[in-house]
Design an enzyme around this catalytic site. Structure first.
Site, mmCIF file in Angstrom:
data_model
loop_
_atom_site.group_PDB
_atom_site.id
_atom_site.type_symbol
_atom_site.label_atom_id
_atom_site.label_comp_id
_atom_site.label_asym_id
_atom_site.label_seq_id
_atom_site.Cartn_x
_atom_site.Cartn_y
_atom_site.Cartn_z
ATOM 1 N N HIS A 8 0.846 -1.195 0.000
ATOM 2 C CA HIS A 8 0.000 0.000 0.000
ATOM 3 C C HIS A 8 0.876 1.237 0.000
ATOM 4 C CE1 HIS A 8 0.782 -0.517 4.303
ATOM 5 N NE2 HIS A 8 0.279 0.678 4.559
ATOM 6 N N HIS A 10 1.504 3.907 1.906
ATOM 7 C CA HIS A 10 2.111 4.656 3.013
ATOM 8 C C HIS A 10 3.639 4.725 2.886
ATOM 9 C CE1 HIS A 10 -1.621 4.207 5.810
ATOM 10 N NE2 HIS A 10 -1.691 5.258 5.032
ATOM 11 N N ASP A 65 6.104 4.657 4.917
ATOM 12 C CA ASP A 65 6.988 3.704 5.604
ATOM 13 C C ASP A 65 6.999 2.330 4.915
ATOM 14 O OD1 ASP A 65 4.305 3.416 6.588
ATOM 15 O OD2 ASP A 65 5.049 2.293 8.313
ATOM 16 N N HIS A 66 6.284 2.221 3.792
ATOM 17 C CA HIS A 66 6.303 0.996 2.983
ATOM 18 C C HIS A 66 6.871 1.233 1.587
ATOM 19 C CE1 HIS A 66 3.623 -1.311 5.793
ATOM 20 N NE2 HIS A 66 3.491 -0.074 6.226
ATOM 21 N N HIS A 122 -7.506 -0.236 5.619
ATOM 22 C CA HIS A 122 -6.407 0.591 6.162
ATOM 23 C C HIS A 122 -6.102 1.704 5.161
ATOM 24 C CE1 HIS A 122 -2.624 1.523 8.175
ATOM 25 N NE2 HIS A 122 -1.977 1.337 7.049
ATOM 26 N N ASP A 124 -0.199 -3.769 6.402
ATOM 27 C CA ASP A 124 -0.761 -3.192 7.634
ATOM 28 C C ASP A 124 -2.239 -3.537 7.809
ATOM 29 O OD1 ASP A 124 1.678 -2.041 8.095
ATOM 30 O OD2 ASP A 124 1.042 0.023 7.726
ATOM 31 N N HIS A 163 4.759 -4.744 10.889
ATOM 32 C CA HIS A 163 5.173 -4.020 12.103
ATOM 33 C C HIS A 163 5.295 -4.972 13.289
ATOM 34 C CE1 HIS A 163 4.761 0.236 10.826
ATOM 35 N NE2 HIS A 163 3.807 -0.229 10.024
HETATM 36 ZN ZN LIG Z 1 0.096 1.688 6.499
#
Ligand SMILES: [Zn+2]
Length: 258
Positions: free
Chosen positions: A55, A57, A59-60, A111, A133, A171
């Site tokens: 996805h 975001h 941090d990905h 999410h 996530d 995570h």
């Molecule tokens: Zn995320």
């Protein structure tokens, strides 16, 4: 021999590296940061063959550009088509082949609206899923872009995978998730046993992931919205527990403030 290793990034992200120990070809899932990935690839003398993105975001996805810039060959970047640098856009039902493994794409919005998962049952071991996530060990992601009904349906889709499926989430949130799970179901014995085991692993500095669909079904309240104890706990938070979506929404918003 296929190996799967978490590469720690930021404070609690896991960037998964799946690699063939003989061909030295590697697949990276959700590289939020390029530096730890490059260090891992160099240490193990691996060549980056492909990137899978779940996805949008940061941090990905934040490390994609640098990984591509530093590579001398073309790298297949699979993921939702709306994300920059994806050169192999995917959607529900697509199948891809990477490192001689077949991955099936599952759309799991909630999410984020673009969230997908990668399910593989053609490897040498048990089936596995990279679920970003959406499903966490002992919990689930926050519902940022979709609706509660959408997220509940996505979790149902993951819960329907074979019980032995290894769950690779992105995570290390497990202890906090399990503390909440215990507030929902204090009398769940497999859950209480899981907490002891997870605490032991964290004390040793080890990851608590991957888990399995079987373990999540037994201990994760977000996959247990039909269970009497979970419905009863949800009813302390909301007056409407008429179906499992309402129960899911009640415990999700309870967790948001836990
Ligand atoms: Zn995320």
């Amino acid at each position: 021999m296929i190996k799967i290793t978490p590469i720690a990034a930021f404070s609690d992200n896991y960037i998964w590296c799946l690699y063939d120990d003989q061909s030295k070809q590697a697949l990276i899932v959700d590289p939020g940061d390029a530096a730890p990935v490059q260090a891992f690839l160099a240490e193990h003398k691996l060549t980056l063959a492909a990137i899978l993105i779940t996805h949008h975001h940061f941090d990905h996805t934040g490390g994609i550009e640098r990984l591509l810039a530093n590579s001398e060959h073309e790298i297949a970047v699979f993921g939702p088509g709306s994300i920059q640098n994806i050169n192999q856009p995917l959607q529900e039902g697509d199948t891809i082949e990477v490192l001689n493994l077949n991955f099936e794409v599952l759309a799991i919005p909630g999410h984020t609206l673009d969230h997908i998962a990668y399910y593989c049952d053609t490897g040498p071991t048990e089936p596995l899923v990279f679920c970003g996530d959406t499903l966490f060990a002992g919990g689930c992601g926050r519902v940022f872009e979709g609706t509660g009904a959408m997220m509940a349906a996505s979790l149902d889709k993951l819960a329907a995978l074979p019980a032995a499926t290894a769950v690779y989430c992105a995570h290390e949130y497990t202890l906090a998730n399990l503390a909440f799970a215990r507030a929902v179901e204090p009398n769940n014995n497999p859950l209480n046993q899981r907490i002891v085991e997870a605490e032991k692993k964290r004390q040793q500095g080890l990851p608590t992931v991957p888990s399995t669909i079987a373990l999540e079904l037994a201990t994760n309240p977000f996959l247990r919205c039909n269970q009497d104890d979970v419905v009863a706990a949800a009813s302390t938070q909301t007056s409407s527990t008429e179906d499992s979506v309402a129960v899911f929404c009640a415990i999700r918003s309870w967790k948001d403030n836990f």
